[in-house]
Each structure stands twice: as structure tokens, then as C-alpha cells.
Design a protein around this motif. Structure first.
Motif, short mmCIF file in Angstrom:
data_model
loop_
_atom_site.label_atom_id
_atom_site.label_comp_id
_atom_site.label_asym_id
_atom_site.label_seq_id
_atom_site.Cartn_x
_atom_site.Cartn_y
_atom_site.Cartn_z
N ASN A 122 8.32 5.51 -3.18
CA ASN A 122 7.42 5.12 -3.16
C ASN A 122 7.01 4.76 -1.55
N GLN A 123 6.03 5.25 -0.98
CA GLN A 123 5.97 5.34 0.37
C GLN A 123 4.36 4.93 0.83
N GLY A 124 4.23 4.53 2.20
CA GLY A 124 3.00 4.45 2.68
C GLY A 124 3.09 4.48 3.90
N ASP A 125 2.42 3.74 4.80
CA ASP A 125 2.28 3.70 6.28
C ASP A 125 3.43 2.80 6.81
N LYS A 130 -7.52 -5.35 -5.25
CA LYS A 130 -7.25 -5.54 -3.84
C LYS A 130 -6.18 -4.34 -3.41
N ARG A 131 -6.77 -3.46 -2.76
CA ARG A 131 -5.80 -2.08 -2.22
C ARG A 131 -5.94 -2.27 -0.60
N GLY A 132 -4.86 -1.44 -0.22
CA GLY A 132 -4.94 -1.30 1.12
C GLY A 132 -6.12 -0.93 1.95
N LEU A 133 -6.96 -0.04 1.14
CA LEU A 133 -8.06 0.64 1.79
C LEU A 133 -9.25 -0.22 1.39
N TYR A 134 -9.36 -1.01 0.49
CA TYR A 134 -10.57 -1.71 0.13
C TYR A 134 -10.21 -2.85 -0.73
N ASN A 135 -11.15 -3.77 -0.95
CA ASN A 135 -11.27 -5.03 -2.02
C ASN A 135 -12.45 -4.48 -3.10
N LEU A 136 -12.13 -4.20 -4.35
CA LEU A 136 -12.97 -3.76 -5.30
C LEU A 136 -13.51 -4.80 -6.11
N THR A 137 -14.59 -5.06 -6.29
CA THR A 137 -15.18 -6.16 -7.21
C THR A 137 -16.41 -5.59 -8.10
N GLY A 138 -16.77 -6.11 -9.00
CA GLY A 138 -17.61 -5.61 -9.92
C GLY A 138 -17.61 -6.35 -11.35
N ASP A 172 0.75 -1.17 0.14
CA ASP A 172 0.26 -0.01 -0.07
C ASP A 172 0.92 1.29 0.10
N MET A 173 1.87 1.14 -0.94
CA MET A 173 2.89 2.42 -1.28
C MET A 173 2.07 3.49 -2.00
N TYR A 174 1.12 4.11 -1.23
CA TYR A 174 0.20 5.10 -1.92
C TYR A 174 0.83 6.45 -2.25
N VAL A 175 1.98 6.79 -1.87
CA VAL A 175 2.69 8.19 -2.30
C VAL A 175 4.04 7.68 -3.03
N ASN A 176 4.02 8.48 -3.96
CA ASN A 176 5.13 8.55 -4.97
C ASN A 176 5.60 9.91 -5.06
N LEU A 177 7.04 9.97 -4.53
CA LEU A 177 7.54 11.22 -4.40
C LEU A 177 8.41 11.18 -5.34
N ARG A 178 8.56 12.53 -6.26
CA ARG A 178 9.67 12.79 -7.25
C ARG A 178 10.02 14.27 -6.99
N VAL A 199 -7.75 9.76 -2.18
CA VAL A 199 -7.41 10.91 -2.41
C VAL A 199 -7.30 12.01 -1.15
N ARG A 200 -7.95 11.55 -0.25
CA ARG A 200 -7.79 12.58 0.97
C ARG A 200 -6.34 12.26 1.63
N ARG A 201 -6.03 11.03 1.74
CA ARG A 201 -4.82 10.67 2.62
C ARG A 201 -3.43 11.34 1.27
N ILE A 202 -3.58 11.13 0.12
CA ILE A 202 -2.52 11.51 -0.60
C ILE A 202 -2.42 13.31 -0.60
N THR A 203 -3.68 13.70 -0.40
CA THR A 203 -3.77 15.37 -0.29
C THR A 203 -3.42 15.71 0.94
N ALA A 204 -3.57 15.02 2.06
CA ALA A 204 -2.96 15.37 3.47
C ALA A 204 -1.44 15.33 3.29
N THR A 205 -1.07 14.10 2.79
CA THR A 205 0.24 13.96 2.61
C THR A 205 1.11 15.13 1.98
#
Length: 380
Positions: free
Chosen positions: A285-288, A155-163, A98-104, A185-191
Motif C-alpha cells: 500500500n503506497q501513497g506519496d 476524510k481522505r487525503g484529497l478531500y473531506n466528504l460530507t453529505g 493516504d495510501m491510494y495505491v495497492n500493488l499486487r 482516478v487520475r492519480r491512480i491511472t497515472a501511477t
């Protein structure tokens, strides 16, 4: 002694060569600090795939979970179909941890040629904060001969998407789906707000394209603006095409840039080119939890083994890694050493891509020596 275990994945092409130099710099920066870096080397990449038929072993994620960080050289080889290793290693690990942040980061360095006249004098120092788990990089979609009918799973750290998606046109077709969720979107914006605040800035800039894709990027604008307000940070928006236009005209005006996944991949390479090329472009690439740090450049198999690769991007990526581990002093030591190396080097001792003659090993040794010299307070 505080111990940090680093998973070292050299990867393909010049990857093992530049990682070796980054490791030298990281070890030099940590010497005498009370923190020991313990390196675990993993062979994953094209060679491993060709010899075993597996991209990653079944226990790869479990093995890496016992490490504190991942340090990666480069992935990709002409002998393997494009995308196989990139998706199988890079995206797999980003999603698994769940590395939801990519820093460049992109900045102007001494003596590094910049293609925009006057930009170096004005100074360029910006940071692209890219959302790393959603958008059009989720790998959702398919192709069909007249119709598409398939199950959608992710499958993501925040949820499992199915459809399930079903559509027809009567023509051969392709579908690629982009997803955005409010918590992502909220967590990357906060970051991004946190990094902007640390850089002494009062606002962030969102790369968007809501005028053409209102459902996806209009949603992004709405959620990001609300989150930034809650973080006490102003947020401006700019269409990504306009951003590319202004980037090559006034790059010194940019600070912290928040990007959805696809746009972040594109504009970070643009800013890397503006600030002197991929040879000085670091990435993280970072997460928690565990992060993965790598230069932005590719594996450059055409120059592998020739001692021609510029290792500065890998060395600067090692600095990002140390900072993520709470070793800010060591990270700063690497960054200062890179600047000192460029400042002190005669033209012929610069990397070959900068018009010099210095080889990969020589550059790595020089940076590590400067770190040691600075720590001991010696004069050049």
C-alpha cells in the motif's frame, strides 16, 4: 549511514512468524549497502485488542508518522468479530496516510504448482494496480427498518466528504455507497501508466463494469482514458466478469491491470491463485508518503505456532517495501534469492503448501543465506 526506520506490526496468527523471516531477508539485502534498517515493533492486533479494549492507541498515527515504512504480517483472529480489526487497523492506516495505491504483483515462480496447464511454460508476470481509498470500500452507508436517514462523512487525503442521505422503501434495507472522484482516478491511472512504462508495456487494462453501473464505472472509464492519453499510454477496458473468465484461460496475456478498489481486491486474489497461491502473493500500500507492505494472505490461526507457514509472500512484500524506499538493488536481491531458493530446493525442502517439508524458519534462513552468498559472490 543512511537510516530507514521500519514499523513492524506482526499482527495475528502466522503474522509474527512470517514477518520475522521477511525482516531477515531485508536485513541481509541491506547489509553493506550503506543503508541501515531500524525496526520499531508495535503489538497491535487481536491480542492487544483483547487485553486493552483498543484497536489502535490514540497516538498510533503520530507514532507511525516518524517511520519510513510499515511492515505488516496479518490481521484477523477468530476471537474478534470479522471486520473489526481489518477496518480498525488496515483501513484506518491506509486512509490516515493516504495510501491510494495497492500493488499486487502476480508471477509464475520456479517449482510453484500452477493450476492451469501450460501456463508456467508461457510465463505469467502481471501487476494489479488497485485504487485504495474510494469505491465501495469507503465505509459509507447504513441499514434501516424501512428507511435510512443519516449523515455521510469521510476524510481522505484529497478531500473531506460530507453529505446526507435519506430514503425509504417500507422494508428492512441496507445501503453501501461507492464514490469516485476525478483527482483520485487520475492519480491512480497515472501511477498505473508509470508502472506499465517501467515494465516495458505500451498500454494498461482497466477492469470495469460500466455496462451495469454506468454512473460509477462509466465515470472511471472516462477519466482514466483521458489521463492515460495524457500520459502517452494506450488504455483498454474489460468488464471485470469477462476478465475473470479470460484470466483462467489465458493468464499470460495480462500485463498491468488498473482496478477500482473492489474489483482490484477480487481479481488480485484470482491471479494469486492462478500463479500458485497466497503463499507467494506479495502486497503493498503506497501513497506519496509512508507505505504499508504485507502479504495478501490472512492470519491462518489454525497453523500459527506450528512452523508450517510459507513466508515467501512476506519476504517478497519486504522486497516491495525496499523498492518503495529507493533501495532497488536490495529489492532485486530478495527477488532473485527467492527464485534461487525455489530453483535449488529439492522437493522435500520446499514449503509445506508446495508439497515439501521445509518449515517457516528454515525457508527464511535459506533465503537470507542466498542473499548473503550472492553478495559475496560465492558458489552454491
Amino acid at each position: 549511514m543512511n537510516v530507514k526506520t521500519i514499523a513492524q506490526i506482526g499482527g495475528d496468527g502466522i503474522g509474527p512468524e512470517v514477518v520475522k523471516q521477511g525482516r531477515k531477508a531485508a536485513d541481509a539485502a541491506m547489509a553493506g549497502s550503506g543503508t541501515e534498517l531500524r525496526w520499531r515493533e508495535f503489538p497491535w492486533g487481536a491480542g492487544h485488542y483483547r487485553s486493552t479494549g483498543e484497536i489502535l492507541p490514540e497516538n498510533a498515527v503520530e507514532e507511525l508518522s516518524h517511520c519510513d515504512s510499515i511492515y505488516l504480517g496479518a490481521i484477523g483472529d477468530p476471537s474478534v468479530k470479522p471486520g473489526v480489526l481489518e477496518r480498525g487497523i488496515l483501513l484506518t492506516l491506509r486512509f490516515a496516510f493516504d495510501m491510494y495505491v495497492n500493488l499486487r504483483p502476480a508471477r509464475a515462480f520456479p517449482k510453484v504448482p500452477i493450476p492451469i496447464e501450460g501456463a508456467a511454460e508461457k510465463g505469467i508476470d502481471l501487476l494489479v494496480v488497485r485504487e485504495n481509498t474510494e469505491d465501495l470500500y469507503m465505509g459509507l452507508g447504513g441499514t434501516g427498518d424501512g428507511e435510512i436517514d443519516q449523515i455521510i462523512e469521510a476524510k481522505r487525503g484529497l478531500y473531506n466528504l460530507t453529505g446526507h442521505v435519506s430514503m425509504s422503501t417500507g422494508h428492512r434495507m441496507a445501503l453501501q455507497m461507492g464514490i469516485a472522484t476525478e483527482p483520485a482516478v487520475r492519480r491512480i491511472t497515472a501511477t498505473a501508466c508509470g508502472y506499465a512504462r517501467g515494465r516495458g508495456e505500451r498500454s494498461i487494462l482497466l477492469a470495469t463494469k460500466a455496462n451495469a453501473m454506468p454512473h460509477l464505472y462509466g465515470f472511471w472509464e472516462e477519466i482514466a482514458a483521458d489521463e492515460a492519453k495524457g500520459q502517452g499510454m494506450a488504455m483498454e477496458t474489460m468488464n471485470v466478469d469477462a476478465m475473470c473468465y479470460h484470466a483462467v484461460r489465458r493468464p499470460w496475456e495480462f500485463g498491468t491491470i488498473l482496478c477500482p478498489n473492489l474489483f482490484g481486491d477480487i481479481v488480485s486474489d484470482l491471479f494469486a491463485g492462478i500463479t500458485g497461491g497466497l503463499g507467494v502473493a506479495a502486497g503493498g500500500n503506497q501513497g506519496d508518503g509512508i507505505g504499508m507492505f504485507e502479504p495478501i494472505h490472512g492470519s491462518a490461526p489454525d497453523i500459527a505456532g506450528t512452523d508450517s507457514a510459507n513466508p515467501l509472500a512476506a519476504i517478497l512484500s519486504a522486497s516491495l517495501m525496499l523498492r518503495s524506499l529507493g533501495e532497488g538493488k536490495g529489492a532485486t536481491a530478495i527477488e532473485r534469492a527467492v527464485e534461487t531458493f525455489l530453483n535449488e530446493s529439492d522437493q522435500d525442502r520446499l514449503p509445506k503448501e508446495m508439497g515439501g517439508q521445509a518449515g517457516t524458519e528454515e525457508i527464511g534462513d535459506s533465503v537470507a543465506s542466498i542473499i548473503e552468498r550472492d553478495r559475496e559472490g560465492k558458489q552454491p
